[in-house]
Design an enzyme around this catalytic site. Structure first.
Site, PDB file in Angstrom:
ATOM      1  N   LYS A   1      51.889 -46.463  17.748  1.00 25.62           N
ATOM      2  CA  LYS A   1      51.712 -45.452  18.807  1.00 25.62           C
ATOM      3  C   LYS A   1      50.637 -45.904  19.805  1.00 25.62           C
ATOM      4  CE  LYS A   1      50.695 -41.922  16.162  1.00 25.62           C
ATOM      5  NZ  LYS A   1      50.798 -42.284  14.738  1.00 25.62           N
TER       6      LYS A   1
ATOM      7  N   ARG B   1      51.472 -32.172  15.287  1.00 22.42           N
ATOM      8  CA  ARG B   1      51.724 -32.777  13.981  1.00 22.42           C
ATOM      9  C   ARG B   1      52.276 -31.760  12.985  1.00 22.42           C
ATOM     10  NH1 ARG B   1      48.122 -37.318  14.510  1.00 22.42           N
ATOM     11  NH2 ARG B   1      47.257 -38.155  12.667  1.00 22.42           N
TER      12      ARG B   1
ATOM     13  N   ARG C   1      44.796 -53.606  10.138  1.00 23.12           N
ATOM     14  CA  ARG C   1      44.363 -53.074  11.435  1.00 23.12           C
ATOM     15  C   ARG C   1      42.837 -53.023  11.551  1.00 23.12           C
ATOM     16  NH1 ARG C   1      46.792 -47.601  13.843  1.00 23.12           N
ATOM     17  NH2 ARG C   1      45.814 -46.538  12.084  1.00 23.12           N
TER      18      ARG C   1
ATOM     19  N   ARG D   1      38.987 -48.818  10.169  1.00 27.51           N
ATOM     20  CA  ARG D   1      38.862 -47.367  10.035  1.00 27.51           C
ATOM     21  C   ARG D   1      38.781 -46.994   8.552  1.00 27.51           C
ATOM     22  NH1 ARG D   1      43.505 -44.686  13.684  1.00 27.51           N
ATOM     23  NH2 ARG D   1      43.555 -43.334  11.872  1.00 27.51           N
TER      24      ARG D   1
ATOM     25  N   ARG E   1      48.705 -39.938   4.135  1.00 34.83           N
ATOM     26  CA  ARG E   1      49.107 -39.658   5.514  1.00 34.83           C
ATOM     27  C   ARG E   1      50.633 -39.676   5.666  1.00 34.83           C
ATOM     28  NH1 ARG E   1      45.356 -44.044   7.993  1.00 34.83           N
ATOM     29  NH2 ARG E   1      45.746 -43.367  10.104  1.00 34.83           N
TER      30      ARG E   1
HETATM   31  P1  AMP Z   1      45.285 -40.586  13.958  1.00 33.13           P
HETATM   32  O1  AMP Z   1      44.305 -41.477  14.646  1.00 33.13           O
HETATM   33  O2  AMP Z   1      46.283 -39.978  14.908  1.00 33.13           O
HETATM   34  O3  AMP Z   1      45.943 -41.269  12.789  1.00 33.13           O
HETATM   35  O4  AMP Z   1      44.461 -39.351  13.371  1.00 33.13           O
HETATM   36  C1  AMP Z   1      43.430 -39.561  12.425  1.00 33.13           C
HETATM   37  C2  AMP Z   1      43.137 -38.266  11.689  1.00 33.13           C
HETATM   38  O5  AMP Z   1      42.721 -37.262  12.632  1.00 33.13           O
HETATM   39  C3  AMP Z   1      44.327 -37.657  10.961  1.00 33.13           C
HETATM   40  O6  AMP Z   1      44.535 -38.224   9.678  1.00 33.13           O
HETATM   41  C4  AMP Z   1      43.894 -36.192  10.901  1.00 33.13           C
HETATM   42  O7  AMP Z   1      42.891 -35.987   9.934  1.00 33.13           O
HETATM   43  C5  AMP Z   1      43.237 -35.978  12.261  1.00 33.13           C
HETATM   44  N1  AMP Z   1      44.207 -35.554  13.289  1.00 33.13           N
HETATM   45  C6  AMP Z   1      44.604 -36.223  14.414  1.00 33.13           C
HETATM   46  N2  AMP Z   1      45.506 -35.511  15.114  1.00 33.13           N
HETATM   47  C7  AMP Z   1      45.705 -34.355  14.427  1.00 33.13           C
HETATM   48  C8  AMP Z   1      46.546 -33.219  14.622  1.00 33.13           C
HETATM   49  N3  AMP Z   1      47.378 -33.127  15.663  1.00 33.13           N
HETATM   50  N4  AMP Z   1      46.480 -32.213  13.705  1.00 33.13           N
HETATM   51  C9  AMP Z   1      45.648 -32.275  12.659  1.00 33.13           C
HETATM   52  N5  AMP Z   1      44.861 -33.328  12.394  1.00 33.13           N
HETATM   53  C10 AMP Z   1      44.865 -34.367  13.271  1.00 33.13           C
END
Ligand code: AMP
Length: 216
Positions: A13, A88, A127, A160, A171
């Site tokens: 993404k 999400r 990553r 990360r 996840r």
């Molecule tokens: P990402 O970088 O998109 O993988 O997001 C990292 C973490 O941020 C996720 O595992 C969630 O804990 C939180 N997060 C990001 N976007 C959302 C969302 N739309 N709803 C809930 N938690 C989110």
């Protein structure tokens, strides 16, 4: 152009988003990046989100919805937006549809990136990310010129905390349970375009670009 990009962690993404931004004058709104910035700055929102994020769990819907509603009303969203990592959950999808309509920017295209779990494991464990500007690297496929130092901004390149196989499993489960129904929700609105994202990013982006040309 009003776009959402969806796919499990490691589907690309971030990479595809970067390329879209080079073509179109819209902001990239990543809820994950916004939350990480809040955690780094130790804001009240960051303090609330931190525990969920480190456990690979979703941050509560009301927190995220309010954060996105505010962001979409900033002046740089005039020409549209590229939303990444949101919505999400179904609750977020419904709230988003309402917000987008209210501000006159209903979603035009949902880019769904599709990849098998095995491919994701390799991408996620390799990553690395710049802690300052968010640039993405991969060991061994795309390493910075100087180990640990970002080519773009000189920031520190780190892994990360949630980029482990264990967290990826959590996840993925979250994705199957919560986010797949969101894609079904948008399917019903007829706006989803699915791409095989196990391929090199140049190929994936080529297809994405042809699709987005319809909305110019
Ligand atoms: P990402 O970088 O998109 O993988 O997001 C990292 C973490 O941020 C996720 O595992 C969630 O804990 C939180 N997060 C990001 N976007 C959302 C969302 N739309 N709803 C809930 N938690 C989110």
């Amino acid at each position: 152009m009003n776009i959402l990009i969806m796919g499990p962690a490691g589907a690309g993404k971030g990479t595809i988003s970067e390329r879209i931004l080079k073509e179109y004058e819209i902001p990239h709104i990543s809820t994950g990046d916004m939350l990480r910035e809040n955690v780094r700055n130790n804001t009240p929102l960051g303090q609330e989100a931190k525990g969920y994020m480190e456990a690979g769990k979703l941050v509560p819907d009301d927190v995220i919805n309010a954060m996105v509603e505010d962001r979409l009303q900033q002046p740089d969203c005039q020409k549209g937006y590229l939303l990444d990592g949101f919505p999400r959950t179904l609750v977020q999808a419904e709230a988003f549809t309402e917000i987008a309509e209210k501000i006159g920017k209903p979603v035009e295209c949902v880019i769904a990136l599709d990849v098998d779990f095995e491919v994701l494991v390799d991408r996620i464990t390799g990553r690395r990310i710049c802690s300052k500007c968010g640039a993405i690297y991969h060991i061994p496929n795309h390493v910075p010129q100087v180990e640990g130092v970002c080519d773009e901004c000189g920031g520190e390149v780190v892994q990360r905390k949630d980029d482990t196989v264990e967290q990826l499993k959590v996840r993925m489960e979250e994705y199957e349970n919560n986010t797949k129904p969101v894609i079904d929700y948008f399917e019903k609105l007829g706006v989803v375009k699915t791409f095989d994202a196990a391929r090199p990013s140049d190929e994936v982006f080529g297809d994405v670009k042809s699709t987005l040309a319809q909305f110019e």
